[in-house]
Design an enzyme around this catalytic site. Structure first.
Site, mmCIF file in Angstrom:
data_model
loop_
_atom_site.group_PDB
_atom_site.id
_atom_site.type_symbol
_atom_site.label_atom_id
_atom_site.label_comp_id
_atom_site.label_asym_id
_atom_site.label_seq_id
_atom_site.Cartn_x
_atom_site.Cartn_y
_atom_site.Cartn_z
ATOM 1 N N THR A 194 0.872 -1.065 0.033
ATOM 2 C CA THR A 194 0.265 0.090 -0.054
ATOM 3 C C THR A 194 0.759 1.285 0.087
ATOM 4 O O THR A 194 2.035 1.321 0.516
ATOM 5 C CB THR A 194 -0.809 -0.047 1.224
ATOM 6 O OG1 THR A 194 -1.959 0.922 1.024
ATOM 7 C CG2 THR A 194 -0.309 0.025 2.383
ATOM 8 N N CYS A 195 0.286 2.184 -0.491
ATOM 9 C CA CYS A 195 1.053 3.647 -0.558
ATOM 10 C C CYS A 195 0.107 4.635 -0.221
ATOM 11 O O CYS A 195 -1.086 4.306 0.515
ATOM 12 C CB CYS A 195 1.509 3.950 -1.864
ATOM 13 S SG CYS A 195 0.435 3.907 -3.306
ATOM 14 N N TYR A 196 -0.147 5.913 -0.768
ATOM 15 C CA TYR A 196 -1.021 6.967 -0.632
ATOM 16 C C TYR A 196 -2.380 6.593 -1.302
ATOM 17 O O TYR A 196 -3.443 6.613 -0.652
ATOM 18 C CB TYR A 196 -0.533 8.313 -0.939
ATOM 19 C CG TYR A 196 0.751 8.800 -0.385
ATOM 20 C CD1 TYR A 196 0.603 9.338 1.157
ATOM 21 C CD2 TYR A 196 1.888 8.456 -0.732
ATOM 22 C CE1 TYR A 196 1.746 9.601 1.664
ATOM 23 C CE2 TYR A 196 3.208 8.825 -0.106
ATOM 24 C CZ TYR A 196 2.833 9.467 1.324
ATOM 25 O OH TYR A 196 4.033 9.816 1.820
ATOM 26 N N GLY A 233 -2.585 4.302 -4.299
ATOM 27 C CA GLY A 233 -2.586 3.020 -5.076
ATOM 28 C C GLY A 233 -1.897 3.152 -6.240
ATOM 29 O O GLY A 233 -2.037 2.112 -7.108
ATOM 30 N N PHE A 243 -3.839 3.776 1.187
ATOM 31 C CA PHE A 243 -4.185 4.141 2.456
ATOM 32 C C PHE A 243 -5.295 5.027 2.401
ATOM 33 O O PHE A 243 -6.109 4.914 3.469
ATOM 34 C CB PHE A 243 -2.967 4.671 3.471
ATOM 35 C CG PHE A 243 -3.360 5.029 4.708
ATOM 36 C CD1 PHE A 243 -3.810 3.755 5.571
ATOM 37 C CD2 PHE A 243 -3.428 6.222 5.098
ATOM 38 C CE1 PHE A 243 -3.913 4.233 7.020
ATOM 39 C CE2 PHE A 243 -3.930 6.732 6.513
ATOM 40 C CZ PHE A 243 -4.043 5.427 7.294
#
EC number: 2.8.1.1
Length: 109
Positions: free
Chosen positions: A63-65, A67, A92
């Site tokens: 996961t990142c900010y 996607g 996220f």
């Protein structure tokens, strides 16, 4: 699996509850301010140790900010030998809106 798959938060939630590992590639400050419960922060410094200790056949969700960056990281992890890698669509930000009670914050910031 020769490539990663993109999955929605609902599928990631079910997989995490079944034992999948979630790694968060956002910056340390963002991770400390809030992250998926049980997730592990992964950056360039922790990556070699993570790969060395990991079960390459265990499901792994990145996961990142939002996607986007997680897709590049997921592709990299597939190339490092991980066999079951997923990228969290919406990152996220979508997770925290979908599962607000399933977010942890670090005590020390």
């Amino acid at each position: 699996m020769t490539d990663f798959k993109r999955i929605p938060p609902e599928q990631a939630h079910a997989m995490r509850n079944a034992g999948a590992v979630i790694v968060d590639i956002r910056d340390p400050h963002s991770f400390a301010n809030g992250h998926i419960s049980g997730s592990r922060h992964l950056d360039n410094h922790s990556l070699p140790d993570f790969i060395a200790a990991a079960d390459l056949d265990h499901p792994l969700i990145v996961t990142c900010y939002h996607g986007h960056s997680s897709q590049s990281a997921a592709a990299y992890l597939v190339n490092q030998g991980f066999s079951e890698v997923y990228s969290l669509d919406g990152g996220f930000e979508l997770w925290r809106h979908t599962y607000p009670s399933d977010v942890e914050h670090d005590e020390q910031q």
